[in-house]
Design a protein around this motif. Structure first.
Motif, PDB file in Angstrom:
ATOM      1  N   TYR A 289      -3.435  10.423  -2.402  1.00  0.00           N
ATOM      2  CA  TYR A 289      -4.217   9.331  -2.959  1.00  0.00           C
ATOM      3  C   TYR A 289      -3.665   7.998  -2.464  1.00  0.00           C
ATOM      4  N   ASP A 290      -4.548   7.052  -2.202  1.00  0.00           N
ATOM      5  CA  ASP A 290      -4.154   5.696  -1.820  1.00  0.00           C
ATOM      6  C   ASP A 290      -3.955   4.855  -3.080  1.00  0.00           C
TER       7      ASP A 290
ATOM      8  N   ALA B   3       2.709   3.523   2.580  1.00  0.00           N
ATOM      9  CA  ALA B   3       1.590   3.955   3.430  1.00  0.00           C
ATOM     10  C   ALA B   3       1.969   3.952   4.913  1.00  0.00           C
TER      11      ALA B   3
ATOM     12  N   ASN C  46       0.850  -1.187   0.000  1.00  0.00           N
ATOM     13  CA  ASN C  46       0.000   0.000   0.000  1.00  0.00           C
ATOM     14  C   ASN C  46       0.884   1.236   0.000  1.00  0.00           C
TER      15      ASN C  46
ATOM     16  N   GLU D 109      -2.912   7.670  10.527  1.00  0.00           N
ATOM     17  CA  GLU D 109      -4.302   8.055  10.288  1.00  0.00           C
ATOM     18  C   GLU D 109      -4.778   8.948  11.435  1.00  0.00           C
TER      19      GLU D 109
ATOM     20  N   LYS E 102       1.052   5.800  -0.749  1.00  0.00           N
ATOM     21  CA  LYS E 102       0.387   7.096  -0.827  1.00  0.00           C
ATOM     22  C   LYS E 102       1.063   7.873  -1.944  1.00  0.00           C
TER      23      LYS E 102
ATOM     24  N   ILE F 257      -3.846   3.399  -8.672  1.00  0.00           N
ATOM     25  CA  ILE F 257      -4.429   4.446  -7.846  1.00  0.00           C
ATOM     26  C   ILE F 257      -5.857   4.613  -8.334  1.00  0.00           C
TER      27      ILE F 257
ATOM     28  N   THR G  93      -1.897   0.898  -4.688  1.00  0.00           N
ATOM     29  CA  THR G  93      -1.265  -0.400  -4.466  1.00  0.00           C
ATOM     30  C   THR G  93      -0.247  -0.652  -5.575  1.00  0.00           C
TER      31      THR G  93
END
Length: 70
Positions: free
Chosen positions: A27-28, A64, A13, A69, A15, A43, A30
């Motif tokens: 944005y997240d 990530a 994961n 968070e 960012k 994305i 993989t």
């Protein structure tokens, strides 16, 4: 030139951080593929095939786990 296979792993994961003038967007994504000279990332909000490489846009990609968070 760095060997990017040591920086990212498939399925990791990430960012994607974009600084647009007065606004920062995160944005997240993989990691889909890692090669010595590039990383392909999914994305969902942008593309399932984003290309990142050293000297171009790799500095906008972060694992990530570097983020907490809130």
């Amino acid at each position: 030139m760095a060997n990017l296979t040591h920086l990212f792993k498939i399925g990791e994961n990430i960012k994607y951080v974009v600084n647009d003038f007065d606004e920062k967007k995160i944005y997240d994504g993989t990691v889909k593929e890692v090669a010595a000279d590039h990383v392909l990332v999914d994305i969902p909000e942008i593309s399932d095939h984003m290309w990142f490489e050293e000297g171009m846009n790799l500095d906008m990609l972060y694992p990530a786990y570097n983020f907490t968070e809130k």
